[in-house]
Design a protein around this motif. Structure first.
Motif, PDB file in Angstrom:
ATOM      1  N   MET A   1       0.835  -1.187   0.000  1.00  0.00           N
ATOM      2  CA  MET A   1       0.000   0.000   0.000  1.00  0.00           C
ATOM      3  C   MET A   1       0.880   1.251   0.000  1.00  0.00           C
ATOM      4  O   MET A   1       2.099   1.162  -0.054  1.00  0.00           O
ATOM      5  N   ASP A   2       0.233   2.406   0.105  1.00  0.00           N
ATOM      6  CA  ASP A   2       0.952   3.677   0.079  1.00  0.00           C
ATOM      7  C   ASP A   2       2.040   3.688   1.145  1.00  0.00           C
ATOM      8  O   ASP A   2       1.850   3.188   2.273  1.00  0.00           O
ATOM      9  N   ILE A   3       3.170   4.268   0.811  1.00  0.00           N
ATOM     10  CA  ILE A   3       4.334   4.254   1.692  1.00  0.00           C
ATOM     11  C   ILE A   3       4.042   4.907   3.043  1.00  0.00           C
ATOM     12  O   ILE A   3       4.651   4.573   4.064  1.00  0.00           O
ATOM     13  N   ARG A   4       3.078   5.816   3.087  1.00  0.00           N
ATOM     14  CA  ARG A   4       2.743   6.490   4.338  1.00  0.00           C
ATOM     15  C   ARG A   4       2.012   5.588   5.317  1.00  0.00           C
ATOM     16  O   ARG A   4       1.768   5.975   6.462  1.00  0.00           O
ATOM     17  N   LYS A   5       1.647   4.386   4.892  1.00  0.00           N
ATOM     18  CA  LYS A   5       1.000   3.424   5.784  1.00  0.00           C
ATOM     19  C   LYS A   5       2.020   2.599   6.570  1.00  0.00           C
ATOM     20  O   LYS A   5       1.652   1.678   7.299  1.00  0.00           O
ATOM     21  N   TYR A   6       3.307   2.937   6.418  1.00  0.00           N
ATOM     22  CA  TYR A   6       4.371   2.189   7.081  1.00  0.00           C
ATOM     23  C   TYR A   6       5.397   3.167   7.662  1.00  0.00           C
ATOM     24  O   TYR A   6       5.446   4.331   7.279  1.00  0.00           O
ATOM     25  N   THR A   7       6.205   2.678   8.572  1.00  0.00           N
ATOM     26  CA  THR A   7       7.264   3.499   9.145  1.00  0.00           C
ATOM     27  C   THR A   7       8.491   2.641   9.406  1.00  0.00           C
ATOM     28  O   THR A   7       8.382   1.419   9.561  1.00  0.00           O
ATOM     29  N   SER A   8       9.655   3.256   9.439  1.00  0.00           N
ATOM     30  CA  SER A   8      10.896   2.525   9.701  1.00  0.00           C
ATOM     31  C   SER A   8      11.008   2.158  11.176  1.00  0.00           C
ATOM     32  O   SER A   8      10.607   2.924  12.059  1.00  0.00           O
ATOM     33  N   THR A   9      11.536   0.980  11.430  1.00  0.00           N
ATOM     34  CA  THR A   9      11.870   0.556  12.788  1.00  0.00           C
ATOM     35  C   THR A   9      13.337   0.143  12.788  1.00  0.00           C
ATOM     36  O   THR A   9      13.763  -0.640  11.944  1.00  0.00           O
ATOM     37  N   TYR A  10      14.109   0.670  13.707  1.00  0.00           N
ATOM     38  CA  TYR A  10      15.552   0.450  13.726  1.00  0.00           C
ATOM     39  C   TYR A  10      15.885  -0.671  14.708  1.00  0.00           C
ATOM     40  O   TYR A  10      15.414  -0.683  15.845  1.00  0.00           O
ATOM     41  N   MET A  11      16.695  -1.622  14.233  1.00  0.00           N
ATOM     42  CA  MET A  11      16.922  -2.863  14.946  1.00  0.00           C
ATOM     43  C   MET A  11      18.407  -3.074  15.213  1.00  0.00           C
ATOM     44  O   MET A  11      19.273  -2.532  14.509  1.00  0.00           O
ATOM     45  N   VAL A  12      18.691  -3.880  16.244  1.00  0.00           N
ATOM     46  CA  VAL A  12      20.055  -4.304  16.534  1.00  0.00           C
ATOM     47  C   VAL A  12      20.094  -5.826  16.583  1.00  0.00           C
ATOM     48  O   VAL A  12      19.065  -6.492  16.747  1.00  0.00           O
ATOM     49  N   ASN A  13      21.278  -6.376  16.435  1.00  0.00           N
ATOM     50  CA  ASN A  13      21.454  -7.820  16.497  1.00  0.00           C
ATOM     51  C   ASN A  13      21.205  -8.334  17.908  1.00  0.00           C
ATOM     52  O   ASN A  13      21.506  -7.662  18.899  1.00  0.00           O
ATOM     53  N   SER A  14      20.642  -9.532  17.993  1.00  0.00           N
ATOM     54  CA  SER A  14      20.426 -10.200  19.265  1.00  0.00           C
ATOM     55  C   SER A  14      20.664 -11.694  19.038  1.00  0.00           C
ATOM     56  O   SER A  14      20.995 -12.121  17.932  1.00  0.00           O
ATOM     57  N   THR A  15      20.479 -12.471  20.073  1.00  0.00           N
ATOM     58  CA  THR A  15      20.686 -13.914  19.963  1.00  0.00           C
ATOM     59  C   THR A  15      19.395 -14.638  20.296  1.00  0.00           C
ATOM     60  O   THR A  15      18.792 -14.394  21.356  1.00  0.00           O
ATOM     61  N   VAL A  16      18.965 -15.502  19.375  1.00  0.00           N
ATOM     62  CA  VAL A  16      17.745 -16.280  19.598  1.00  0.00           C
ATOM     63  C   VAL A  16      18.029 -17.749  19.336  1.00  0.00           C
ATOM     64  O   VAL A  16      19.012 -18.107  18.677  1.00  0.00           O
ATOM     65  N   ALA A  17      17.140 -18.581  19.853  1.00  0.00           N
ATOM     66  CA  ALA A  17      17.194 -20.018  19.585  1.00  0.00           C
ATOM     67  C   ALA A  17      15.815 -20.474  19.150  1.00  0.00           C
ATOM     68  O   ALA A  17      14.811 -20.052  19.741  1.00  0.00           O
ATOM     69  N   PRO A  18      15.708 -21.315  18.120  1.00  0.00           N
ATOM     70  CA  PRO A  18      14.397 -21.839  17.711  1.00  0.00           C
ATOM     71  C   PRO A  18      13.739 -22.569  18.874  1.00  0.00           C
ATOM     72  O   PRO A  18      14.395 -23.331  19.597  1.00  0.00           O
TER      73      PRO A  18
END
Length: 411
Positions: A1-18
């Motif tokens: 959809m129109d780009i104004r329907k979204y916003t940037s979210t800034y992320m950092v690396n982390s550690t996960v396990a399935p």
């Protein structure tokens, strides 16, 4: 959809396990893991070289045949200032200290507690839930402000999805997997990430007066494909049938809002669903709210209606009508025609729920409906609960404390 329907979210690396992986979705999980890896590769820490459009363009540039190991789901939102307000130097620090940028949906409906998907992030065709708070989270959204997703809620969602897929015509959004964060960052609580399907759209993204022709075109094409070329009236009738059959089979969806209902009627946030043990027992209820000075007891309706100046809040019938009318309201915007039909609703209630003696309950104005349907605000007339005398024999099956007009809502 129109780009104004979204916003940037800034992320950092982390550690996960399935933790819990749907074996049928491993290939799709690996493809989206490759998308995360791709986002890390293209992320530039130069402030003037990154924009939400960069992420949107990357969706086209990404090769969906790519695959990567699942540890790439180890991402977490970089910390935002309280209320999402940053000075320029603070934003520059946030930007340069992040390892990648994803995006989240923005909401435009008037009932929102926040401005969008405040603890989520979108990948190629899935959504991550529980990755930490972003700048869309403010106002009074205290329940989600910390940004995480508890393991108990994640497990409840997995179990509830199985029940929803068995009891309802349209089912629930597919959960591909759960990942455990290895760091316990919030009061030593175990957090996890839920990976779920993101093919549908939330009603809050298409609220009337906030769409552009491209939004309506995308939504229309999605619905036509989703409902195999049916016309819009047939689509909305299918969604209504889904809601009514779900209720008849013992399903109660508690989180009714434009934020949490999907365009195609499929249930999402399934941790917010309750069920009756016996699927043939529909969860009928009436909600009232009472003054704060009344001692809350688990009593019959007659106890409250006979003694106190209480007011009607909602009922099972009003909640069903509300979900249908909210979907129809958004369909009106997409297709530019009318889709809500009160007569059809009552006819289907009578034929599917098979309790026509409760049909006249629909004539009572519901305070909850006026909260979520803006065109009804002008018609708000609080109904004293004593006027619900025909329904005195209802039992209050549960209650929760929530303030409405200086009172407590009783379920």
């Amino acid at each position: 959809m129109d780009i104004r329907k979204y916003t940037s979210t800034y992320m950092v690396n982390s550690t996960v396990a399935p933790w819990i992986i749907n074996p049928e979705c491993v290939d799709r999980l690996q493809m989206n893991a490759a998308f995360v890896e791709y986002q890390k590769m293209i992320y530039s820490k130069k402030l003037d070289s990154w924009h939400i459009r960069t992420f949107m363009n990357s969706l086209k540039a990404f090769d969906p045949n790519s695959r990567a190991e699942l540890h790439h789901y180890g991402v977490k939102s970089n910390q935002y200032a309280e209320g999402g307000k940053l000075k320029r130097e603070e934003f520059e620090k946030l930007f340069t200290s992040s390892d990648l940028s994803l995006c989240a949906e923005r909401f435009f409906a008037p009932d929102f507690m926040c401005q969008g998907s405040s603890r989520h992030a979108l990948l190629y065709d899935v959504q991550l839930k529980g990755v930490g708070t972003n700048h869309l989270n403010f106002n009074q959204d205290y329940h989600h402000r910390w940004g995480g997703f508890l393991t108990r809620d994640a497990l409840r969602a997995v179990f509830n999805n199985e029940i929803l897929n068995a009891r309802t015509p349209l089912g629930a959004s597919e959960i591909l997997g759960l990942f455990l964060y290895q760091e316990k960052t919030f009061q030593h609580i175990q957090e996890c990430i839920q990976v779920r399907d993101a093919s549908s759209y939330r009603l809050a993204q298409l609220f009337p007066g906030t769409t552009v022709p491209e939004d309506r075109k995308v939504a229309k094409e999605f619905l036509i494909q989703r409902f195999n070329g049916a016309d819009s009236q047939a689509m909305i009738k299918t969604i209504l049938h889904h809601y009514l059959m779900s209720f008849r089979n013992g399903v109660q969806y508690r989180s009714i809002s434009y934020d949490n209902l999907l365009l195609d009627g499929v249930f999402t946030d399934s941790e917010s669903v309750d069920f009756t043990v016996d699927k043939s027992q529909a969860p009928q209820f009436i909600k009232i709210f009472v003054p704060k000075n009344i001692e809350v007891k688990k009593e019959s309706m007659a106890y409250y209606l006979g003694e106190y100046d209480c007011y009607f809040y909602s009922s099972w019938l009003h909640d069903l009508r509300l979900m249908y009318e909210m979907n129809a309201f958004i369909f009106d915007e997409i297709f530019q025609s009318t889709h809500f039909d009160q007569e059809l609703f009552l006819e289907m209630i009578d034929s599917l729920i098979q309790k026509p003696e409760y049909g006249n309950l629909a004539q009572y104005p519901s305070y909850r409906e006026t909260e979520l349907l803006p065109y009804r605000q002008r018609d708000l007339q609080l109904l004293k609960a004593q006027e619900l005398e025909p329904f005195m024999n209802y039992n209050l099956i549960d209650y929760y404390t929530q303030t409405y007009l200086e009172g407590t809502v009783l379920v």
